[in-house]
Write a protein that holds these residues in place. Structure first.
Motif, PDB file in Angstrom:
ATOM      1  N   ASN A 132      48.659  50.296  46.135  1.00  0.00           N
ATOM      2  CA  ASN A 132      48.565  48.910  45.661  1.00  0.00           C
ATOM      3  C   ASN A 132      48.302  47.953  46.820  1.00  0.00           C
ATOM      4  O   ASN A 132      47.484  47.029  46.703  1.00  0.00           O
ATOM      5  CB  ASN A 132      49.845  48.510  44.930  1.00  0.00           C
ATOM      6  N   LYS A 183      44.920  45.723  47.250  1.00  0.00           N
ATOM      7  CA  LYS A 183      44.943  44.261  47.326  1.00  0.00           C
ATOM      8  C   LYS A 183      44.242  43.756  48.586  1.00  0.00           C
ATOM      9  O   LYS A 183      43.529  42.745  48.557  1.00  0.00           O
ATOM     10  CB  LYS A 183      46.386  43.760  47.291  1.00  0.00           C
ATOM     11  N   TYR A 185      39.990  49.756  42.403  1.00  0.00           N
ATOM     12  CA  TYR A 185      41.329  49.207  42.203  1.00  0.00           C
ATOM     13  C   TYR A 185      41.262  47.956  41.331  1.00  0.00           C
ATOM     14  O   TYR A 185      40.468  47.045  41.576  1.00  0.00           O
ATOM     15  CB  TYR A 185      41.961  48.869  43.552  1.00  0.00           C
ATOM     16  N   HIS A 205      43.022  44.673  40.203  1.00  0.00           N
ATOM     17  CA  HIS A 205      44.059  43.716  40.610  1.00  0.00           C
ATOM     18  C   HIS A 205      44.652  43.092  39.350  1.00  0.00           C
ATOM     19  O   HIS A 205      43.967  42.370  38.615  1.00  0.00           O
ATOM     20  CB  HIS A 205      43.445  42.644  41.503  1.00  0.00           C
TER      21      HIS A 205
END
Length: 650
Positions: free
Chosen positions: A131, A135, A161, A163
């Protein structure tokens, strides 16, 4: 093309320093000489994506992205451990004149095992690390700082990924920020151009919104990269995406194989996609092989004549991938043609598709070599016209997204309905408990007076609630059965109501004497556990045993540490201290077992250390398992002792 910081970064091989670097590893961001390139090719495309700087076809932005990484020291990421202490090599890199075997050992350690790559140590779990990297990548792609994004991707950041707070992926942000090189980098590392954001819009939708024709054209090409490669392999032609033609099948020159096409149509969509990707890798391998053989300095270099093993795939699939190398050129082109035909059928929304259940084997359904190698009968070739050039719109994709959203909404509605019914049940139960609690408080408000002058615990009412009966030995068994029946019939209807039938108990003085006798016996048994001070010492010893066992578990899991024997000795000392503290008459059997187990534990720790020094993997596993079992038994005995000593305090 802008050249970068140093001549070294631009023109020499990143692995051996050779000056004739005419090849590139796109995902590694480094230049390669011919010899090092042969080793990279043997690693497989999942490790290194090799392309020729001279003869391969490059997208201009992709080539600019590659030179930007190479010129700004992308190779330093892969050689971080070798460049410590003031950029002095701690280990000598191979040079251009070293044998290819020396280069192969170094390249495998550098790129396959990532032995020299910098890896940060994170205290949090793997999910938290992913994570955090995701980010950071999500924020980095907003700017033109390509090196930071490259470092995050090589550290394990997910290019797809999502968000949760922003509701988008890095590719959405890069397209919105008009960062073309960041888009190329994300595509190289597997970013999905069709992934929707929280509003259901894809990166392609953002490029249309901002009227960015260059990015829009590039994202469309990435969507159809596999089928475009097949069309180019068959007829050296790609569909005209700018004209809205995204799918092109040669009208003449090829004939479908009915047997293989029938097997392809029976595959489920996920299995068909896996097969198409494997065929794509084989086509790219052969095209790179053709460029490779056209170079004069590659004739004496041996390269794996089939797709290298991908460790992330199953054994059966790797075997199927290698079988593709046995196909002759006409046979492979027939298979590619059939894959294009079936891709057209699966992409059309108005045609029914026949699929098998998902329980079918994933790769065994692929046709065997002899099925693909059937002779081609040119007389039965069907007539094809301009209808073979088919434009695949976005209707099918929109329908698929709507179907998925409909299913998710339906499941959410069912879940909400179930939760509402559970909430109603819980509310009804809470109201019932509140009513009983109110009644209990009303009863407790009335003071209870005992007419016989005894205290509450010695009174007739208390003895009657215990239902203890003083009976003769001869009638004991029959009366015990009757007593259990009385208890069953007198079970309260709720946790707050008292039992009835108190006035039916006779001879309460005898019952009172029996209760006192039982309490004296209980006090006598609890006396075996000593004074409160002794109990506290015992509890401290048991805590020390628990801590030493935890340290032992950590020491045996770390192969580099040599604290296993010392940790086992600490466990033995803690057990011996407990044996000296606890009264022997209270737990003689458990103390004996714990002392024997601690002796065995120290022997197993010594044996494990010796096996590690010898490198005997089988013995290491045996001793590791024995230590774990013995530690568990000691912890179990300790827990029993703690339970009894804790109970004795009450």
């Amino acid at each position: 093309m802008p050249r970068g910081k140093t001549r070294h970064n631009l023109e020499v091989c990143g692995d051996c320093g050779a000056a004739d670097a005419t090849w590139a590893s796109v995902n590694k961001g480094i230049l390669l000489c011919t010899q090092c390139c042969s080793i990279h090719r043997s690693l497989g495309r999942s490790i290194s994506q090799v392309k020729s700087l001279v003869k391969s076809t490059w997208n201009p932005n992709q080539l600019t992205m590659f030179y930007t990484l190479n010129n700004n020291g992308a190779n330093n990421i892969w050689e971080h451990a070798l460049l410590e202490n003031g950029s002095k090599l701690l280990r000598k890199k191979p040079n251009a004149k070293d044998p290819i075997s020396v280069k192969q050992e170094y390249i495998k350690a550098k790129h396959l095992q990532c032995a020299y790559t910098f890896r940060e140590q994170y205290e949090d779990g793997l999910l938290s690390v992913e994570n955090e990297l995701g980010k950071q990548l999500h924020a980095s792609v907003r700017s033109a700082n390509l090196e930071t994004s490259f470092r995050l991707l090589t550290s394990g950041a997910d290019p797809n990924y999502f968000h949760d707070e922003k509701g988008s992926t890095p590719l959405h942000i890069a397209v919105s920020s008009d960062q073309k090189l960041q888009v190329e980098l994300l595509l190289v590392y597997g970013a999905n151009p069709n992934s929707p954001d929280s509003q259901g819009r894809t990166p392609l939708d953002y490029s249309r919104q901002y009227n960015n024709k260059e990015l829009m054209s590039r994202l469309i090409e990435s969507q159809y990269e596999v089928t475009d490669s097949f069309s180019y392999y068959l007829a050296l032609r790609k569909p005209d995406h700018a004209a809205g033609v995204h799918f092109w099948i040669p009208a003449t020159g090829f004939k479908s194989n009915p047997a293989s096409l029938s097997k392809l149509q029976k595959l489920t969509n996920p299995v068909f996609e896996e097969l198409a990707m494997d065929v794509y890798d084989e086509v790219e391998r052969r095209q790179t092989e053709a460029i490779w053989l056209s170079c004069a300095d590659t004739t004496e270099l041996n390269v794996v004549p089939f797709l290298p093993v991908d460790p992330t795939l199953s054994t059966i699939r790797n075997q199927g991938r290698q079988k593709l190398a046995r196909f002759s050129t006409p046979e492979l082109k027939t298979l590619v043609y059939d894959v294009l035909i079936d891709t057209q059928r699966r992409q059309m929304p108005d045609k029914a598709r026949t699929t098998e259940d998902d329980d079918d084997p994933l790769y065994d359904s692929v046709a065997e070599d002899e099925d693909y190698a059937e002779p081609i009968d040119r007389e039965e070739e069907p007539v094809r016209n301009k209808d073979s050039i088919i434009s695949i719109g976005s209707i099918s994709k929109t329908n698929q997204v709507l179907e998925q959203l409909t299913k998710q909404l339906k499941n959410s509605d069912n879940t909400i309905t179930d939760l509402r019914s559970e909430v109603l049940k819980l509310r009804h139960y809470v109201k019932t408990l509140q009513t009983e609690n109110f009644e209990l408080r009303g009863r407790m408000g009335k003071k209870v007076h005992f007419s016989n002058g005894d205290s509450g615990f010695d009174s007739l009412e208390f003895i009657a609630e215990k239902q203890v009966v003083d009976e003769s030995p001869s009638d004991k068994h029959a009366d015990e059965v009757d007593l259990r029946q009385k208890k069953t019939s007198q079970r309260p209807t709720s946790m707050y109501e008292t039992r009835e039938g108190i006035s039916k108990v006779a001879n309460w003085q005898a019952l009172k004497a029996q209760i006192k006798q039982n309490e004296n016996a209980k006090n006598a048994s609890s006396g075996l556990y000593g004074s409160p001070k002794e109990r506290e010492m015992v509890l401290q010893c048991t805590e020390q045993i628990t801590r030493t066992i935890q340290l032992l578990c950590k020491s045996i899991q770390d192969l580099e540490r040599e604290e296993c024997v010392a940790s086992g000795a600490k466990v033995g000392k803690a057990v011996a201290k407990l044996a000296g503290t606890i009264p022997q008459e209270s737990e003689p059997e458990k103390i004996k077992l714990m002392l024997e187990a601690s002796s065995k534990l120290q022997l197993e720790c010594l044996s494990l250390q010796i096996a590690r020094l010898k490198g005997d993997g089988k013995s290491i596993d045996v001793h590791f398992s024995n230590i774990r079992d013995i530690g568990f038994n000691i912890a179990k005995y300790t827990k029993d002792i703690v339970t009894k000593y804790s109970a004795s305090q009450w």
